[in-house]
Scaffold this motif. Structure first.
Motif, PDB file in Angstrom:
ATOM      1  N   UNK A 138      -9.525  -9.951  -4.139  1.00 52.21           N
ATOM      2  CA  UNK A 138      -8.413  -9.199  -4.718  1.00 52.21           C
ATOM      3  C   UNK A 138      -8.464  -7.763  -4.214  1.00 52.21           C
ATOM      4  N   UNK A 139      -7.396  -7.331  -3.592  1.00 51.77           N
ATOM      5  CA  UNK A 139      -7.321  -5.960  -3.089  1.00 51.77           C
ATOM      6  C   UNK A 139      -7.226  -4.983  -4.246  1.00 51.77           C
ATOM      7  N   UNK A 140      -7.851  -3.839  -4.095  1.00 50.62           N
ATOM      8  CA  UNK A 140      -7.735  -2.802  -5.113  1.00 50.62           C
ATOM      9  C   UNK A 140      -6.326  -2.233  -5.153  1.00 50.62           C
ATOM     10  N   UNK A 141      -5.740  -2.028  -3.970  1.00 50.88           N
ATOM     11  CA  UNK A 141      -4.384  -1.487  -3.855  1.00 50.88           C
ATOM     12  C   UNK A 141      -3.724  -2.216  -2.683  1.00 50.88           C
ATOM     13  N   UNK A 142      -2.952  -3.200  -2.985  1.00 47.44           N
ATOM     14  CA  UNK A 142      -2.368  -4.058  -1.953  1.00 47.44           C
ATOM     15  C   UNK A 142      -1.337  -3.332  -1.083  1.00 47.44           C
ATOM     16  N   UNK A 143      -0.642  -2.355  -1.659  1.00 50.92           N
ATOM     17  CA  UNK A 143       0.408  -1.653  -0.927  1.00 50.92           C
ATOM     18  C   UNK A 143       0.258  -0.140  -1.094  1.00 50.92           C
ATOM     19  N   UNK A 144       0.967   0.606  -0.261  1.00 52.18           N
ATOM     20  CA  UNK A 144       0.928   2.063  -0.336  1.00 52.18           C
ATOM     21  C   UNK A 144       1.435   2.565  -1.688  1.00 52.18           C
ATOM     22  N   UNK A 145       2.323   1.819  -2.312  1.00 54.14           N
ATOM     23  CA  UNK A 145       2.857   2.229  -3.613  1.00 54.14           C
ATOM     24  C   UNK A 145       1.773   2.231  -4.684  1.00 54.14           C
ATOM     25  N   UNK A 146       0.653   1.551  -4.424  1.00 53.24           N
ATOM     26  CA  UNK A 146      -0.440   1.461  -5.401  1.00 53.24           C
ATOM     27  C   UNK A 146      -1.598   2.399  -5.077  1.00 53.24           C
ATOM     28  N   UNK A 147      -1.425   3.288  -4.102  1.00 53.37           N
ATOM     29  CA  UNK A 147      -2.528   4.163  -3.709  1.00 53.37           C
ATOM     30  C   UNK A 147      -3.054   4.951  -4.899  1.00 53.37           C
ATOM     31  N   UNK A 148      -4.357   5.276  -4.834  1.00 58.51           N
ATOM     32  CA  UNK A 148      -5.016   5.992  -5.926  1.00 58.51           C
ATOM     33  C   UNK A 148      -5.675   7.253  -5.391  1.00 58.51           C
ATOM     34  N   UNK A 149      -5.744   8.270  -6.235  1.00 58.16           N
ATOM     35  CA  UNK A 149      -6.428   9.503  -5.880  1.00 58.16           C
ATOM     36  C   UNK A 149      -7.932   9.262  -5.869  1.00 58.16           C
ATOM     37  N   UNK A 150      -8.625   9.914  -4.946  1.00 59.05           N
ATOM     38  CA  UNK A 150     -10.082   9.804  -4.903  1.00 59.05           C
ATOM     39  C   UNK A 150     -10.746  10.978  -5.618  1.00 59.05           C
ATOM     40  N   UNK A 151     -10.033  11.554  -6.588  1.00 55.95           N
ATOM     41  CA  UNK A 151     -10.641  12.587  -7.426  1.00 55.95           C
ATOM     42  C   UNK A 151     -11.808  11.994  -8.206  1.00 55.95           C
ATOM     43  N   UNK A 152     -11.790  10.669  -8.375  1.00 55.39           N
ATOM     44  CA  UNK A 152     -12.888   9.924  -8.998  1.00 55.39           C
ATOM     45  C   UNK A 152     -13.045   8.630  -8.205  1.00 55.39           C
ATOM     46  N   UNK A 153     -14.238   8.004  -8.244  1.00 52.14           N
ATOM     47  CA  UNK A 153     -14.418   6.739  -7.521  1.00 52.14           C
ATOM     48  C   UNK A 153     -13.375   5.710  -7.950  1.00 52.14           C
ATOM     49  N   UNK A 154     -12.948   4.879  -7.002  1.00 52.87           N
ATOM     50  CA  UNK A 154     -11.924   3.867  -7.271  1.00 52.87           C
ATOM     51  C   UNK A 154     -12.384   2.513  -6.755  1.00 52.87           C
ATOM     52  N   UNK A 155     -11.817   1.462  -7.311  1.00 52.71           N
ATOM     53  CA  UNK A 155     -12.108   0.112  -6.833  1.00 52.71           C
ATOM     54  C   UNK A 155     -11.325  -0.134  -5.554  1.00 52.71           C
ATOM     55  N   UNK A 156     -12.026  -0.551  -4.513  1.00 51.28           N
ATOM     56  CA  UNK A 156     -11.383  -0.834  -3.234  1.00 51.28           C
ATOM     57  C   UNK A 156     -11.046  -2.320  -3.105  1.00 51.28           C
ATOM     58  N   UNK A 157     -11.970  -3.171  -3.511  1.00 48.69           N
ATOM     59  CA  UNK A 157     -11.766  -4.620  -3.387  1.00 48.69           C
ATOM     60  C   UNK A 157     -12.702  -5.334  -4.352  1.00 48.69           C
TER      61      UNK A 157
END
Length: 197
Positions: A138-157
């Motif tokens: 499962x992708x963390x953010x499948x599309x550009x519309x779901x991008x997340x800020x890296x101000x804190x760690x994020x789930x990639x996959x």
């Protein structure tokens, strides 16, 4: 650039592979060079190293570095970081989660005008680009519309292998950097770290 690597400040990322390690062992093996030859110390003796060891293998690999190109103040730069791959050779069917984090991007002495804060850096994993061994992914953010800020760690996959079958999962994440309007010109560098556990 020279702003996040644009004609005004360049932003370049060093991608550091990281992995959760179950156990650290100090081994008596010599440190070796890329050619496999022992690395000698000043006294001529082989250097000793602490080697990361994990009984069940779960690995993540990333490119050593990536260039984000050039940009100007107030603009946004979007660039691929290259291929990230998780290989799961553990027994059973345990899940894994890959996370991503970032440092600030700096140039010169890293004064406020010479810093692009990690809050200005966004990430999206995109879908899996290659896989083997079955299981779920499962992708963390499948599309550009779901991008997340890296101000804190994020789930990639995330993923889970099938029992008895090693698996691999690859993706090619994109980094999006927003260059502050008052950023100074220069070559900016930062570190993006992927980890898996």
């Amino acid at each position: 650039m020279s702003k996040s690597r644009a004609g005004h400040s360049a932003v370049r990322t060093s991608l550091s592979p990281a992995a959760s390690i179950a156990l650290l062992l100090t081994l008596g093996a010599p440190v070796t060079s890329a050619s496999g030859a022992p690395v000698a110390t000043a006294s001529g003796a082989a250097a000793m190293a602490t080697v990361a060891w994990r009984a069940d293998q779960l690995e993540i690999t990333v490119p050593a570095s990536a260039s984000l190109g050039s940009g100007v103040v107030g603009s946004t730069i979007s660039a691929s970081l290259g291929t990230v791959t998780v290989v799961d050779s553990r027994g059973g069917v345990p899940p894994w989660t890959a996370t991503v984090s970032a440092t600030d991007f700096t140039t010169g002495g890293g004064a406020p005008a010479q810093t692009i804060a990690k809050a200005n850096v966004a990430y999206w994993s995109g879908p899996s680009t290659a896989s083997s061994g079955g299981g779920s992914r499962t992708a963390g953010q499948n599309t550009a519309a779901q991008m997340v800020s890296l101000s804190a760690p994020a789930i990639a996959f995330r993923g889970r292998k099938q029992a008895g079958v090693p698996s691999s999962t690859s993706w090619e994440p994109t980094l999006v950097v927003t260059i502050p309007p008052l950023a100074a010109a220069g070559l900016y560098t930062g570190v993006i770290t992927h980890s898996v556990a």
